[in-house]
Design a protein around this motif. Sequence first.
Motif, short mmCIF file in Angstrom:
data_model
loop_
_atom_site.label_atom_id
_atom_site.label_comp_id
_atom_site.label_asym_id
_atom_site.label_seq_id
_atom_site.Cartn_x
_atom_site.Cartn_y
_atom_site.Cartn_z
N ARG A 150 0.85 -1.19 0.00
CA ARG A 150 0.00 0.00 0.00
C ARG A 150 0.89 1.24 0.00
NH1 ARG A 150 -2.14 3.61 3.66
NH2 ARG A 150 -4.27 4.36 3.21
N LYS A 210 -2.60 12.66 -6.85
CA LYS A 210 -4.06 12.57 -7.01
C LYS A 210 -4.41 11.67 -8.18
CE LYS A 210 -8.18 15.49 -7.37
NZ LYS A 210 -8.69 16.88 -7.41
N SER A 211 -3.56 11.63 -9.20
CA SER A 211 -3.85 10.80 -10.38
C SER A 211 -3.82 9.31 -10.07
CB SER A 211 -2.83 11.11 -11.49
OG SER A 211 -1.55 10.57 -11.19
N VAL A 212 -3.22 8.93 -8.93
CA VAL A 212 -3.21 7.51 -8.54
C VAL A 212 -4.01 7.28 -7.26
CG1 VAL A 212 -1.08 6.90 -9.73
CG2 VAL A 212 -0.96 7.84 -7.41
N GLY A 213 -4.96 8.19 -7.00
CA GLY A 213 -5.92 7.92 -5.94
C GLY A 213 -5.67 8.58 -4.60
N TYR A 214 -4.69 9.44 -4.49
CA TYR A 214 -4.42 10.12 -3.22
C TYR A 214 -5.44 11.22 -2.97
CZ TYR A 214 0.18 8.15 -2.01
OH TYR A 214 1.20 7.33 -1.62
N ASP A 269 -7.20 18.82 -3.28
CA ASP A 269 -8.63 18.64 -3.05
C ASP A 269 -9.16 19.71 -2.10
OD1 ASP A 269 -8.67 16.26 -4.55
OD2 ASP A 269 -8.08 15.09 -2.79
N GLN A 281 -7.75 5.25 2.01
CA GLN A 281 -7.24 6.08 0.92
C GLN A 281 -5.97 6.79 1.37
OE1 GLN A 281 -9.82 9.30 -0.34
NE2 GLN A 281 -8.78 9.52 -2.31
#
Length: 482
Positions: free
Chosen positions: A24, A124-128, A157, A209
């Motif tokens: 992870r 952010k592009s990989v889910g952060y 965000d 996340q």
Amino acid sequence: MRSYILFLLVGLSALFSCKEEIERPPNIVVILCDDLGYGDLSSFGHPKIQTPNLDGLAAKGMKLTNFYSAAPVCSPSRVGLMTGRSPNRAGIYDFIIGGNNPRLNNRDIVHMQANEETIPARLKSVGYATCLSGKWHCNSHFNNTEKQPTPDQFGFDHWFATHNNAAPSHENPNNFVRNGEEVGEIEGFSCQIVVNEAMDWLGKQKKDQPFYLQVTFHEPHVPIASPPELVAKYLPYAQNENEAQYFANVENVDIAVGKLVEYLEKNGHDNTLIVFSSDNGPETLLRYSKAIHSYGTTEGLKGRKLWTTEGGFKVPGIIYWMGQPTFNGETDAVVSALDLMPTFCELAGADLPQRELDGQSLTNFLKTGRMTREKPLLWAFYNALNDQVVAMRDGDWKLMARLKYDTAYLPKITNVYVGNIDSVRNAELVDFELYNLAADENEWIDLSADRPEELAKMKATLATEYQALLADSHVWARSETQ
């Protein structure tokens, strides 16, 4: 047989669950002070300021004694950190002023442009999930989406920020903006307010996340204000109340960091990489009228903020990866804030920006505490307070140079724009100074006359690296709409 199969399935499930947990991607927290000097923490040599929380992070993790900011002043330093590129490539040559009054050198339109790729956007592009809390200082038109991008357009965000300094001071600031909305006066001290916002945001995130949190303190930049009880604590040890205010200001940051780390520990964020540093060296006492509290120290390094000597951009660096085995102890490896972008992308599994980067990944360094730089570190700060405005560190060696155009030295400039680009590009590197920083970190002994072979080698490298940077440096031109 049925029980055996059940046992096998449970075992495989546990194995894959464990593998998933190990792989992870980490949470990442970057904590950046403003004008904190190399020697301002007790773990970096300050004899009076107490910083037990930051000292504890350094003791549990990595203390970096050769950590460099991307520039010796705030705005270019911050842009360099977020992009992994020399700020000159982005056209951020000095601190960014407000954009209300047009200027002949186009400085009023300077900002981080929309095409710059940043750490939060990549993650952010990989889910952060991503958050900024604190000082921004990457726009001349702050919080004006019609004229310039806002932090959310660079991947945040949630953002809670000021354009530049906390105003009217660190106490009860009234200039924070949250996601485009002005907040008004907030009771308390800026560093505590910034950490409270960060913790409030963290409390609303999904547990599964990963997150990127950028905490950018205003302290200890002027105008300084510190809790009275901390000021009273330092009065017996300070030259005057202004110095006690500075000492208390740094400790207040340490308290805020301790609060944030305790929150992370108590809430199960045990796979969190924490990086702590400063945007540049300390301000010079009384350099301008408001700098009455500027008692920061460089621990003997030459120069301060706005200098291209070591005191300008060699800053305290601490890395601590909660819950993960890393190198533990002090390291003199040469590391830069420019390295954070490629490091975080590799750890998160994100693609690197498709453009020239000046940093390199630290993933192996985190394990060993050792690294070899793939390319030299280069600074071209054209408004430096010292004469040598170009500096390069390559291994143990540092070369510095002035710029001469035609028959005179290039004047100090705050921006590169259409009106001066020819003189900048055609200026010649002259008046070299050469230092061996492994033996002389304070830059007392210029070896340019004594080490001709090393000088020739470094001059050749600098010429190549500087010309490549010049060719890729942004030139500001005012459009009809600006």
